[in-house]
Design a protein around this motif. Structure first.
Motif, PDB file in Angstrom:
ATOM      1  N   LEU A 294     -17.468 -13.376 -20.874  1.00 21.47           N
ATOM      2  CA  LEU A 294     -16.450 -13.412 -19.836  1.00 21.47           C
ATOM      3  C   LEU A 294     -16.144 -11.947 -19.541  1.00 21.47           C
ATOM      4  N   TYR A 295     -16.625 -11.481 -18.400  1.00 24.77           N
ATOM      5  CA  TYR A 295     -16.702 -10.044 -18.174  1.00 24.77           C
ATOM      6  C   TYR A 295     -15.652  -9.561 -17.180  1.00 24.77           C
ATOM      7  N   ALA A 296     -14.703  -8.781 -17.669  1.00 27.06           N
ATOM      8  CA  ALA A 296     -13.721  -8.160 -16.788  1.00 27.06           C
ATOM      9  C   ALA A 296     -14.432  -7.157 -15.886  1.00 27.06           C
ATOM     10  N   LEU A 297     -14.008  -7.060 -14.642  1.00 26.78           N
ATOM     11  CA  LEU A 297     -14.662  -6.162 -13.688  1.00 26.78           C
ATOM     12  C   LEU A 297     -14.331  -4.711 -14.016  1.00 26.78           C
ATOM     13  N   THR A 298     -15.026  -4.187 -15.019  1.00 28.38           N
ATOM     14  CA  THR A 298     -14.768  -2.812 -15.456  1.00 28.38           C
ATOM     15  C   THR A 298     -16.054  -1.994 -15.478  1.00 28.38           C
ATOM     16  N   ASN A 299     -16.898  -2.205 -16.466  1.00 28.91           N
ATOM     17  CA  ASN A 299     -18.105  -1.394 -16.637  1.00 28.91           C
ATOM     18  C   ASN A 299     -19.361  -2.265 -16.530  1.00 28.91           C
ATOM     19  N   PRO A 300     -19.971  -2.366 -15.354  1.00 29.49           N
ATOM     20  CA  PRO A 300     -21.121  -3.253 -15.178  1.00 29.49           C
ATOM     21  C   PRO A 300     -22.344  -2.839 -15.980  1.00 29.49           C
ATOM     22  N   GLN A 301     -22.350  -1.618 -16.512  1.00 29.62           N
ATOM     23  CA  GLN A 301     -23.511  -1.134 -17.267  1.00 29.62           C
ATOM     24  C   GLN A 301     -23.432  -1.492 -18.747  1.00 29.62           C
ATOM     25  N   HIS A 302     -22.434  -2.281 -19.140  1.00 31.54           N
ATOM     26  CA  HIS A 302     -22.226  -2.602 -20.553  1.00 31.54           C
ATOM     27  C   HIS A 302     -22.443  -4.079 -20.870  1.00 31.54           C
ATOM     28  N   THR A 303     -23.234  -4.767 -20.066  1.00 31.78           N
ATOM     29  CA  THR A 303     -23.536  -6.174 -20.316  1.00 31.78           C
ATOM     30  C   THR A 303     -24.479  -6.314 -21.509  1.00 31.78           C
ATOM     31  N   PRO A 304     -24.672  -7.543 -22.044  1.00 34.12           N
ATOM     32  CA  PRO A 304     -25.563  -7.719 -23.206  1.00 34.12           C
ATOM     33  C   PRO A 304     -26.967  -7.176 -22.933  1.00 34.12           C
ATOM     34  N   SER A 319      -2.263  -4.083 -11.484  1.00 32.73           N
ATOM     35  CA  SER A 319      -1.414  -3.145 -12.227  1.00 32.73           C
ATOM     36  C   SER A 319      -2.139  -2.486 -13.392  1.00 32.73           C
ATOM     37  N   MET A 320      -3.244  -3.106 -13.833  1.00 29.53           N
ATOM     38  CA  MET A 320      -3.988  -2.583 -14.976  1.00 29.53           C
ATOM     39  C   MET A 320      -5.298  -1.892 -14.579  1.00 29.53           C
ATOM     40  N   GLN A 321      -5.610  -1.870 -13.297  1.00 29.63           N
ATOM     41  CA  GLN A 321      -6.863  -1.257 -12.868  1.00 29.63           C
ATOM     42  C   GLN A 321      -6.848   0.244 -13.121  1.00 29.63           C
ATOM     43  N   SER A 322      -8.007   0.772 -13.442  1.00 27.32           N
ATOM     44  CA  SER A 322      -8.130   2.169 -13.837  1.00 27.32           C
ATOM     45  C   SER A 322      -7.727   3.114 -12.710  1.00 27.32           C
ATOM     46  N   LYS A 323      -7.135   4.237 -13.081  1.00 24.10           N
ATOM     47  CA  LYS A 323      -6.806   5.289 -12.125  1.00 24.10           C
ATOM     48  C   LYS A 323      -7.946   6.297 -12.003  1.00 24.10           C
ATOM     49  N   ASN A 324      -8.981   6.125 -12.836  1.00 27.97           N
ATOM     50  CA  ASN A 324     -10.171   6.973 -12.772  1.00 27.97           C
ATOM     51  C   ASN A 324     -10.892   6.684 -11.452  1.00 27.97           C
ATOM     52  N   GLU A 325     -11.062   7.707 -10.613  1.00 22.86           N
ATOM     53  CA  GLU A 325     -11.634   7.506  -9.287  1.00 22.86           C
ATOM     54  C   GLU A 325     -13.086   7.028  -9.339  1.00 22.86           C
ATOM     55  N   VAL A 326     -13.814   7.412 -10.354  1.00 22.95           N
ATOM     56  CA  VAL A 326     -15.190   6.947 -10.495  1.00 22.95           C
ATOM     57  C   VAL A 326     -15.202   5.450 -10.777  1.00 22.95           C
ATOM     58  N   VAL A 327     -14.346   5.025 -11.697  1.00 24.91           N
ATOM     59  CA  VAL A 327     -14.246   3.602 -12.029  1.00 24.91           C
ATOM     60  C   VAL A 327     -13.767   2.805 -10.824  1.00 24.91           C
ATOM     61  N   ARG A 328     -12.818   3.351 -10.079  1.00 26.78           N
ATOM     62  CA  ARG A 328     -12.298   2.658  -8.897  1.00 26.78           C
ATOM     63  C   ARG A 328     -13.375   2.496  -7.821  1.00 26.78           C
ATOM     64  N   TYR A 329     -14.213   3.503  -7.667  1.00 27.30           N
ATOM     65  CA  TYR A 329     -15.320   3.425  -6.711  1.00 27.30           C
ATOM     66  C   TYR A 329     -16.254   2.273  -7.074  1.00 27.30           C
ATOM     67  N   VAL A 330     -16.596   2.169  -8.351  1.00 23.25           N
ATOM     68  CA  VAL A 330     -17.491   1.104  -8.808  1.00 23.25           C
ATOM     69  C   VAL A 330     -16.811  -0.251  -8.661  1.00 23.25           C
ATOM     70  N   TYR A 331     -15.531  -0.316  -9.015  1.00 20.11           N
ATOM     71  CA  TYR A 331     -14.799  -1.576  -8.909  1.00 20.11           C
ATOM     72  C   TYR A 331     -14.797  -2.094  -7.473  1.00 20.11           C
ATOM     73  N   GLN A 332     -14.559  -1.207  -6.525  1.00 20.31           N
ATOM     74  CA  GLN A 332     -14.513  -1.626  -5.125  1.00 20.31           C
ATOM     75  C   GLN A 332     -15.864  -2.156  -4.649  1.00 20.31           C
ATOM     76  N   SER A 333     -16.949  -1.552  -5.143  1.00 21.58           N
ATOM     77  CA  SER A 333     -18.286  -2.040  -4.795  1.00 21.58           C
ATOM     78  C   SER A 333     -18.584  -3.350  -5.518  1.00 21.58           C
ATOM     79  N   PHE A 334     -18.194  -3.393  -6.761  1.00 22.03           N
ATOM     80  CA  PHE A 334     -18.443  -4.539  -7.631  1.00 22.03           C
ATOM     81  C   PHE A 334     -17.678  -5.773  -7.134  1.00 22.03           C
TER      82      PHE A 334
END
Length: 372
Positions: A294-304, A319-334
């Motif tokens: 059950l994968y939270a939309l965070t790091n898509p490169q860390h799957t099994p 409210s819990m989404q990362s403030k890291n702009e790199v992570v936010r960029y990926v999240y928006q695409s993801f």
């Protein structure tokens, strides 16, 4: 350029993250070990240190919760200077800095530089000039996204380190199985009957999957599959007990029952692991146990990695989404992609399918399965 690395006898790997992060770096660490026949020291956090003794390629561990990585510990500024002095005394020939694409590698690079380690390899977006002797410009995630294992293997391949197979390195202490078996029997679970692990525990609250939905999925699995469910986790015994009660049927709480070495054996012997994106899914990858994530939309490169698996996704509260702009960029695409969602019904459906497949392959619930 590669020739100087072949002369290295002492290499420092800097990976001060969590258990799962260290496990994903083990194929690259194995490549360094096998290619250069060297002594490997790994700088890890107090969290990652727990699994380090179970990784055969690691000869020595230095534990430090550095301030530029999210950990449980709090580091005093003086400890940074002390750490650099200690690393300098170790007289390493080379340092390899492993990072996630959203991390800033510069603090770790500076640490290796201050420790006067002659060869220093890392990804970095900015030109590090003299801080690195071997610089790979980091194109992730804006050009592409690779699995973390591939990222790390490509890093060490730049200096000639290669490995034939890329499975995770993790020792399974099978001599602990009688102890694990006894604990299971005390809980009331019958290991010779179908059983799966539910692991709801997370290291970050943003990855937490709703308790009510865990319960709905668990009830359906127990009702339709006549399967035993074992709830694991190292600390939240109250929540696990409540979940066991709500699911009912043949459900058992093992929160706080198994240490890490026993948990590795436990995962090796179960038919299926159902977990959020945490270290347990990488343990399952290492021991070749099928895993439903059950994968939270965070790091898509860390799957099994390199294991029978399925991934279902759920969103992270705003409210819990990362403030890291790199992570936010990926999240928006993801978040714009059509992804299979982790609804309770779909979790149960996929879990029952994977359990049936696992049973058909193993033929037994008493012995560890062997996947083709």
């Amino acid at each position: 350029m590669e020739k100087e690395w072949h002369a290295c006898r002492r290499i420092l790997c800097i990976r001060p993250d969590n258990i799962g992060d260290l496990l994903m770096s083990t194929p690259a660490i194995k490549a360094l070990k096998q290619t250069f026949d060297c002594h490997i020291t790994v700088l890890v956090s107090s969290m990652g240190a727990a699994v380090a003794p179970e990784i055969p390629e690691i000869d020595e561990v230095i534990v430090c919760d550095v301030p530029w990585v999210q950990t449980n510990g709090v580091t005093h500024p003086a400890q940074f200077t002390e750490l650099a002095d200690r690393l300098k005394k170790e007289a390493f020939d080379a340092a390899v800095i492993f990072t996630v694409y959203s991390q800033n590698p510069m603090p770790s690079i500076l640490l290796a530089y201050l420790a006067e380690i002659p060869l220093r390899l890392a990804y970095c977006r900015e030109n590090p000039y003299h801080l690195l002797t071997h610089w790979i410009p980091d194109e992730e995630p804006y050009t592409y996204i690779r699995h973390q294992v591939v990222r790390d293997l490509n890093l060490v391949a730049r200096v000639g380190a290669v490995v034939k197979e890329s499975r995770f390195s993790l020792q399974v202490r099978e001599d602990l199985w009688p102890i694990v078996l006894h604990k299971l029997q005390l809980l009331g679970l019958q290991p010779d009957q179908p059983w799966a692990i539910l692991h709801p525990e997370v290291s970050e609250q943003k990855r937490k999957y709703a308790m009510a939905d865990w319960v709905k999925a668990g009830r359906e699995i127990v009702a339709q599959g006549e399967c035993q469910l074992l709830i694991t986790g190292k600390c939240n015994e109250v929540e696990a007990s409540a979940m066991r009660h709500e699911i009912g049927g043949h459900t058992f709480s093992a929160a706080g029952v198994f240490n890490l070495q026993e948990l590795i054996v436990l995962i090796r012997h179960c038919s299926l692991l159902i977990s959020v994106n945490t270290g347990t899914i990488h343990i399952a990858s290492a021991v070749q146990t099928p895993v439903l994530v059950l994968y939270a939309l965070t790091n898509p490169q860390h799957t099994p990695w390199n294991v029978t698996s399925e991934v279902l996704y759920f969103d992270v509260p705003e409210s819990m989404q990362s403030k890291n702009e790199v992570v936010r960029y990926v999240y928006q695409s993801f978040a714009r992609q059509e992804l299979p969602l982790a609804t309770p019904g779909r979790i149960a459906e996929r879990a029952l399918y994977m359990l049936e497949r696992s049973c058909a392959i193993s033929g037994s619930f008493q012995q560890p399965h062997t996947l083709p």
